[in-house]
Enzyme design. Structure first.
Site, short mmCIF file in Angstrom:
data_model
loop_
_atom_site.label_atom_id
_atom_site.label_comp_id
_atom_site.label_asym_id
_atom_site.label_seq_id
_atom_site.Cartn_x
_atom_site.Cartn_y
_atom_site.Cartn_z
N GLU A 156 0.82 -1.21 0.00
CA GLU A 156 0.00 0.00 0.00
C GLU A 156 0.86 1.26 0.00
O GLU A 156 0.53 2.24 -0.66
CB GLU A 156 -0.96 0.00 1.19
CG GLU A 156 -2.05 -1.08 1.11
CD GLU A 156 -2.94 -0.94 -0.12
OE1 GLU A 156 -2.94 0.14 -0.74
OE2 GLU A 156 -3.63 -1.90 -0.46
N TYR A 160 -7.00 6.40 3.46
CA TYR A 160 -7.04 5.33 2.48
C TYR A 160 -6.22 4.12 2.95
O TYR A 160 -6.71 2.99 2.98
CB TYR A 160 -6.53 5.77 1.10
CG TYR A 160 -6.20 4.55 0.26
CD1 TYR A 160 -7.22 3.79 -0.30
CD2 TYR A 160 -4.89 4.07 0.15
CE1 TYR A 160 -6.95 2.61 -0.98
CE2 TYR A 160 -4.61 2.91 -0.53
CZ TYR A 160 -5.64 2.18 -1.10
OH TYR A 160 -5.38 1.02 -1.75
N ASP A 197 -10.17 5.04 -2.96
CA ASP A 197 -8.97 5.52 -3.64
C ASP A 197 -9.38 6.19 -4.94
O ASP A 197 -10.56 6.33 -5.23
CB ASP A 197 -7.99 4.36 -3.90
CG ASP A 197 -8.45 3.54 -5.10
OD1 ASP A 197 -9.67 3.35 -5.23
OD2 ASP A 197 -7.61 3.11 -5.89
N CYS A 244 -12.45 0.97 -16.17
CA CYS A 244 -12.97 2.34 -16.02
C CYS A 244 -11.81 3.29 -15.77
O CYS A 244 -11.74 3.99 -14.76
CB CYS A 244 -13.97 2.37 -14.86
SG CYS A 244 -15.04 3.82 -14.85
N CYS A 249 -15.20 0.65 -22.02
CA CYS A 249 -16.60 0.45 -21.62
C CYS A 249 -17.19 -0.84 -22.19
O CYS A 249 -18.09 -1.43 -21.58
CB CYS A 249 -17.43 1.65 -22.03
SG CYS A 249 -16.98 3.18 -21.18
N CYS A 274 -17.07 -3.56 -19.77
CA CYS A 274 -17.53 -3.26 -18.41
C CYS A 274 -18.73 -4.11 -18.02
O CYS A 274 -19.71 -4.20 -18.76
CB CYS A 274 -17.90 -1.79 -18.30
SG CYS A 274 -18.44 -1.31 -16.64
N CYS A 325 -24.54 2.29 -16.12
CA CYS A 325 -23.64 3.43 -15.92
C CYS A 325 -24.34 4.75 -16.24
O CYS A 325 -24.76 5.00 -17.37
CB CYS A 325 -22.39 3.29 -16.78
SG CYS A 325 -21.20 4.63 -16.55
#
Length: 315
Positions: free
Chosen positions: A40, A123, A141, A196, A203, A206, A212
DNA sequence: CATCCGTGGAA
DNA sequence: TTTCCAAGGAT
């Protein structure tokens, strides 16, 4: 656009993740909380592909917080390499020290405890609690923000800074079950990273395209123009160049070498002229004032240490 | 809350 | 070649 219940969003995005997720080392079954925490830190503002080799080296070298805490800070900076934002290495080193000092050498389990560690913000605290310990946390995030902004907000991009409304929306979307919430967090993040995306989203691939709001609205342009990050001529560029010199140095570097104004090599230098290594490496065109300011900044931030012998990475 | 803090691959 | 921006945090 077909209204889709939240539970179905969960199923479809998690289902997509189960098939399409990247096989990343910090997601493996053998991962430790420390391994998750290291990943992280390294992933803050840094692409996955650049993190991978440094991550492997770090965990091999320092497999537990106590191992890193026992090493000099300069070693952390040196092995951070060219990941960028070297202060993250310094903070991770300090966090390891705090974990040894205050948490028995084990990465804390709660977001509240994690938040007290240097370099850990909202975060990272939520991400470590969720991905290392399976806790139900609202992880937000830049990827998740973008997915939410498009899918639910109908906007091309999220606002410049994280808003309270976004946090509320993310919390409302979180599945009730602990295990499902963890999958949801990582799945939405992965969707933002792979499909995305900020530029040229895919797309057609997706799993929630028909739900969406941004697509339904005809993919309107962003409300604002993201202001680019300046680089050429900035202190950051100078600091980066100096850190590069210090990382590779086998002995302290005399201050004058670092702050000497660049000499135009094409004109030829008079005998005895100090040619800045910064000029050689980066063709910097920085004034002596900027060089001094940048070096003093590095020392003030603990990224460099100055002794009578010269400048070096901190011990 | 806006700004600063590194780096390099891709468009 | 320039521009964009990638799993943020601290001040």
């Amino acid at each position: 656009m077909i209204p889709v219940p939240t539970a179905q969003l969960h199923r479809r995005i998690i289902g997509w993740f189960d098939v399409q997720a990247r096989d990343l080392p910090w997601r493996g079954p053998g991962r430790t909380p420390w391994a998750v925490m290291v990943s992280e830190f390294m992933l803050q503002q840094t692409p996955v592909v650049r993190v991978l080799p440094v991550y492997a080296d770090w965990l091999d070298r320092w497999p537990a917080p106590a191992d890193l805490a026992a090493a000099p800070a300069g070693d952390a900076l040196r092995h951070w390499g060219r990941l960028g934002y070297p202060r993250r290495a310094l903070r991770l080193h300090a966090a390891a020290g705090a974990i040894v000092e205050h948490h028995g050498g084990r990465v804390p389990r709660t977001a509240a405890e994690l938040l007290t560690l240097p370099g850990v913000g909202t975060y990272t605290a939520a991400a470590v609690a969720a991905f290392a310990y399976g806790k139900r946390e609202t992880v937000v995030d830049t990827n998740i923000r973008r997915v939410h902004a498009r899918l639910l907000g109908g906007d091309a991009l999220p606002a410049p800074t994280l808003t309270a409304a976004e946090m509320r929306r993310a919390a409302d979307l979180l599945p009730d079950d602990d295990g499902e919430s963890v999958k949801w967090n990582v799945a939405v993040m992965e969707l933002g990273a792979l499909i995305c995306t900020a530029r040229a989203p895919k797309c057609s691939q997706c799993p929630v395209l028909d739900a969406c709001a941004w697509v339904a609205a005809g993919r309107p342009e962003p409300h604002y123009v993201p202001r680019g990050q300046a680089w050429a001529g900035t202190d950051r560029q100078v600091r980066g160049a100096m850190m590069g010199v210090l990382r590779d140095a086998v002995a302290p570097v005399i201050r004058e070498v670092l702050v000497a104004e660049p000499v135009d090599l094409a004109l030829g230098s008079p005998p005895g002229t100090v040619v800045s290594p910064l000029m050689k490496l980066h063709r910097l065109n920085a004034s002596r004032e900027q060089l001094e300011r940048s070096l003093d900044g590095l020392v003030a931030d603990g990224l460099a240490s100055e002794t009578p012998a010269g400048i070096s990475l901190p011990s």
